[in-house]
Design a protein around this motif. Structure first.
Motif, PDB file in Angstrom:
ATOM      1  N   ILE A  73      48.427 -23.514 -20.523  1.00  0.00           N
ATOM      2  CA  ILE A  73      47.725 -22.751 -19.492  1.00  0.00           C
ATOM      3  C   ILE A  73      48.121 -23.236 -18.094  1.00  0.00           C
ATOM      4  O   ILE A  73      48.431 -22.435 -17.207  1.00  0.00           O
ATOM      5  N   LEU A  74      48.132 -24.560 -17.903  1.00  0.00           N
ATOM      6  CA  LEU A  74      48.517 -25.130 -16.616  1.00  0.00           C
ATOM      7  C   LEU A  74      49.924 -24.691 -16.215  1.00  0.00           C
ATOM      8  O   LEU A  74      50.155 -24.248 -15.080  1.00  0.00           O
ATOM      9  N   ARG A  75      50.868 -24.804 -17.127  1.00  0.00           N
ATOM     10  CA  ARG A  75      52.249 -24.459 -16.800  1.00  0.00           C
ATOM     11  C   ARG A  75      52.393 -22.979 -16.452  1.00  0.00           C
ATOM     12  O   ARG A  75      53.087 -22.610 -15.489  1.00  0.00           O
ATOM     13  N   ARG A  76      51.757 -22.111 -17.205  1.00  0.00           N
ATOM     14  CA  ARG A  76      51.891 -20.670 -16.952  1.00  0.00           C
ATOM     15  C   ARG A  76      51.201 -20.266 -15.646  1.00  0.00           C
ATOM     16  O   ARG A  76      51.729 -19.442 -14.895  1.00  0.00           O
ATOM     17  N   VAL A  77      50.033 -20.830 -15.370  1.00  0.00           N
ATOM     18  CA  VAL A  77      49.345 -20.508 -14.123  1.00  0.00           C
ATOM     19  C   VAL A  77      50.198 -20.926 -12.924  1.00  0.00           C
ATOM     20  O   VAL A  77      50.334 -20.180 -11.946  1.00  0.00           O
ATOM     21  N   LEU A  78      50.799 -22.106 -13.000  1.00  0.00           N
ATOM     22  CA  LEU A  78      51.647 -22.578 -11.910  1.00  0.00           C
ATOM     23  C   LEU A  78      52.872 -21.693 -11.735  1.00  0.00           C
ATOM     24  O   LEU A  78      53.308 -21.423 -10.606  1.00  0.00           O
ATOM     25  N   GLN A  79      53.451 -21.230 -12.834  1.00  0.00           N
ATOM     26  CA  GLN A  79      54.607 -20.347 -12.724  1.00  0.00           C
ATOM     27  C   GLN A  79      54.257 -19.050 -11.993  1.00  0.00           C
ATOM     28  O   GLN A  79      55.054 -18.537 -11.202  1.00  0.00           O
ATOM     29  N   ILE A  80      53.074 -18.512 -12.261  1.00  0.00           N
ATOM     30  CA  ILE A  80      52.681 -17.246 -11.643  1.00  0.00           C
ATOM     31  C   ILE A  80      52.223 -17.464 -10.203  1.00  0.00           C
ATOM     32  O   ILE A  80      52.555 -16.683  -9.308  1.00  0.00           O
ATOM     33  N   ALA A  81      51.469 -18.527  -9.962  1.00  0.00           N
ATOM     34  CA  ALA A  81      50.984 -18.793  -8.610  1.00  0.00           C
ATOM     35  C   ALA A  81      52.130 -19.187  -7.683  1.00  0.00           C
ATOM     36  O   ALA A  81      52.156 -18.825  -6.503  1.00  0.00           O
ATOM     37  N   GLY A  82      53.091 -19.952  -8.186  1.00  0.00           N
ATOM     38  CA  GLY A  82      54.262 -20.310  -7.413  1.00  0.00           C
ATOM     39  C   GLY A  82      54.051 -21.508  -6.502  1.00  0.00           C
ATOM     40  O   GLY A  82      52.956 -22.069  -6.409  1.00  0.00           O
ATOM     41  N   PRO A  83      55.102 -21.921  -5.807  1.00  0.00           N
ATOM     42  CA  PRO A  83      55.046 -23.147  -5.005  1.00  0.00           C
ATOM     43  C   PRO A  83      54.153 -23.056  -3.772  1.00  0.00           C
ATOM     44  O   PRO A  83      53.722 -24.087  -3.253  1.00  0.00           O
ATOM     45  N   ASP A  84      53.882 -21.843  -3.281  1.00  0.00           N
ATOM     46  CA  ASP A  84      53.024 -21.695  -2.103  1.00  0.00           C
ATOM     47  C   ASP A  84      51.554 -21.659  -2.526  1.00  0.00           C
ATOM     48  O   ASP A  84      50.819 -20.720  -2.233  1.00  0.00           O
ATOM     49  N   SER A  85      51.151 -22.687  -3.227  1.00  0.00           N
ATOM     50  CA  SER A  85      49.797 -22.768  -3.783  1.00  0.00           C
ATOM     51  C   SER A  85      49.254 -24.177  -3.604  1.00  0.00           C
ATOM     52  O   SER A  85      50.015 -25.154  -3.637  1.00  0.00           O
ATOM     53  N   ILE A  86      47.948 -24.254  -3.442  1.00  0.00           N
ATOM     54  CA  ILE A  86      47.262 -25.539  -3.416  1.00  0.00           C
ATOM     55  C   ILE A  86      46.206 -25.517  -4.513  1.00  0.00           C
ATOM     56  O   ILE A  86      45.385 -24.599  -4.582  1.00  0.00           O
ATOM     57  N   PHE A  87      46.242 -26.523  -5.376  1.00  0.00           N
ATOM     58  CA  PHE A  87      45.355 -26.583  -6.530  1.00  0.00           C
ATOM     59  C   PHE A  87      44.289 -27.659  -6.353  1.00  0.00           C
ATOM     60  O   PHE A  87      44.530 -28.693  -5.724  1.00  0.00           O
ATOM     61  N   ALA A  88      43.142 -27.411  -6.935  1.00  0.00           N
ATOM     62  CA  ALA A  88      42.129 -28.438  -7.129  1.00  0.00           C
ATOM     63  C   ALA A  88      41.878 -28.545  -8.624  1.00  0.00           C
ATOM     64  O   ALA A  88      41.590 -27.536  -9.278  1.00  0.00           O
ATOM     65  N   ILE A  89      42.016 -29.750  -9.163  1.00  0.00           N
ATOM     66  CA  ILE A  89      41.828 -29.984 -10.594  1.00  0.00           C
ATOM     67  C   ILE A  89      40.875 -31.168 -10.743  1.00  0.00           C
ATOM     68  O   ILE A  89      41.248 -32.300 -10.446  1.00  0.00           O
ATOM     69  N   PRO A  90      39.648 -30.921 -11.182  1.00  0.00           N
ATOM     70  CA  PRO A  90      38.681 -32.021 -11.313  1.00  0.00           C
ATOM     71  C   PRO A  90      39.001 -32.907 -12.510  1.00  0.00           C
ATOM     72  O   PRO A  90      39.851 -32.563 -13.338  1.00  0.00           O
ATOM     73  N   PRO A  91      38.347 -34.066 -12.628  1.00  0.00           N
ATOM     74  CA  PRO A  91      38.574 -34.948 -13.774  1.00  0.00           C
ATOM     75  C   PRO A  91      38.474 -34.191 -15.096  1.00  0.00           C
ATOM     76  O   PRO A  91      37.571 -33.387 -15.290  1.00  0.00           O
ATOM     77  N   GLY A  92      39.399 -34.472 -15.981  1.00  0.00           N
ATOM     78  CA  GLY A  92      39.464 -33.785 -17.257  1.00  0.00           C
ATOM     79  C   GLY A  92      40.863 -33.925 -17.820  1.00  0.00           C
ATOM     80  O   GLY A  92      41.694 -34.673 -17.313  1.00  0.00           O
ATOM     81  N   CYS A  93      41.140 -33.185 -18.871  1.00  0.00           N
ATOM     82  CA  CYS A  93      42.421 -33.319 -19.553  1.00  0.00           C
ATOM     83  C   CYS A  93      43.597 -33.086 -18.620  1.00  0.00           C
ATOM     84  O   CYS A  93      44.564 -33.845 -18.615  1.00  0.00           O
ATOM     85  N   MET A  94      43.554 -32.044 -17.816  1.00  0.00           N
ATOM     86  CA  MET A  94      44.712 -31.702 -16.999  1.00  0.00           C
ATOM     87  C   MET A  94      44.820 -32.547 -15.739  1.00  0.00           C
ATOM     88  O   MET A  94      45.904 -32.700 -15.185  1.00  0.00           O
ATOM     89  N   ALA A  95      43.727 -33.107 -15.270  1.00  0.00           N
ATOM     90  CA  ALA A  95      43.826 -34.049 -14.155  1.00  0.00           C
ATOM     91  C   ALA A  95      44.433 -35.361 -14.639  1.00  0.00           C
ATOM     92  O   ALA A  95      45.311 -35.940 -13.993  1.00  0.00           O
ATOM     93  N   GLY A  96      43.989 -35.810 -15.810  1.00  0.00           N
ATOM     94  CA  GLY A  96      44.457 -37.088 -16.323  1.00  0.00           C
ATOM     95  C   GLY A  96      45.824 -37.029 -16.965  1.00  0.00           C
ATOM     96  O   GLY A  96      46.654 -37.915 -16.784  1.00  0.00           O
TER      97      GLY A  96
END
Length: 301
Positions: free
Chosen positions: A29-52
């Motif tokens: 999910i993380l990889r696909r969302v980043l591919q669609i959102a693209g490099p002109d994006s700022i993410f917030a990811i709270p503590p959890g599997c994908m933050a760690g």
């Protein structure tokens, strides 16, 4: 351009080697969302599997190739509210403001700030990857955990046999905030998933958008690591996780599923459901049928 061509041509914005569990649904999910959102994006990811496992990286290096903030469990939406407004003041509408949070940080710890942010219509896309528990700390139950699930805080025994409470259905709760866009998605239905990320990003330029994604977890749920996509597909086919969207108050089922498989087929081979009795399965089936009928009525109206 087809969704396959989009994914073929879009760069992978996560480092190739991360410490997520083998077969992790959230990593995909993380990889696909980043591919669609693209490099002109700022993410917030709270503590959890994908933050760690997905973002932190090693030796102070970021595993994610876009700016990312690891927020607290309870302030992800409010943090991005300030960030979104800062870019609006700068006249920058070209930056995607995106949250990627687990169910604990969304439905439990972070719900107060999330609900307030949605009510205000802040311009951002908030994505919840729902693996039905606090997986990063040993799999404790969350409010989205399915009834009857074994977790470290709802063990199987003579006093308690899995989670006794019903699952909180977050997508419909968020849709009732009258937000710009709300949807459910699954990695087993990638075309639908990609289209909804695109719609969510577009809607985030006008107001608040929310997407709730089914995220199977081989470690917490106890199934073989290669079975995640087939389990996600069964979740959709059984109506345990129906696919729908709501844009400006208009609901639409993306898969009417005329011949759903029974819940008993969905739970097969998933260790966290191994103690479900026939009565418990029947009760879950009743909940699933009632919820799907409600979604059908909302879509028909």
């Amino acid at each position: 351009m087809s969704y396959i061509d989009i994914l073929k041509n879009a760069p992978d914005l996560v480092s190739p080697g991360i410490s997520a569990c083998q077969g992790c649904g959230a990593e995909l999910i993380l990889r696909r969302v980043l591919q669609i959102a693209g490099p002109d994006s700022i993410f917030a990811i709270p503590p959890g599997c994908m933050a760690g496992a997905g973002v932190v990286g090693w030796n102070e290096a970021n595993g994610q190739k876009t700016p990312v903030h690891i927020t607290l469990l309870d302030n992800t939406a409010s943090f991005l509210s300030g960030l979104s407004r800062m870019y609006q003041r700068k006249g920058r509408s070209d930056v995607n403001i995106v949250a990627l949070a687990g169910d604990g940080a969304t439905a439990d710890c972070g719900f107060q700030s999330l609900s307030a942010t949605a009510e205000r219509g802040e311009k951002m896309l908030y994505i919840c990857y729902d693996n039905e528990g606090y997986m990063n700390t040993g799999y404790q139950r969350s409010s989205t955990t399915t009834r009857g699930s074994r977790t470290s805080t709802t063990p199987l025994g003579s006093v308690i046999s899995g989670k006794p409470q019903e699952q909180k259905y977050m997508p419909l709760i968020m849709a009732m905030h009258n937000i710009a866009y709300c949807a459910t998605a699954s990695p087993s239905h990638m075309k639908d998933f990609i289209e909804k990320i695109q719609k969510g990003l577009a809607a985030s330029k006008e107001g608040f958008a929310y997407i709730h994604v089914f995220s199977p977890c081989p470690t917490g749920w106890a199934y073989k690591s290669h079975e995640g996509i087939s389990i996600a597909r069964r979740a959709v086919k059984s109506n345990m996780f129906p696919l729908w969207e709501c844009k400006n108050g208009t609901y639409r089922l993306n898969d009417t599923n005329p011949k759903p498989i029974p819940v008993s087929e969905f739970v097969k081979g998933i260790g966290k459901f191994k103690a479900l009795s026939d009565t418990a399965i029947s009760e879950i089936q009743h909940m699933v049928d009632a919820r799907f009928e409600l979604l059908k009525k909302l879509s028909e109206s």
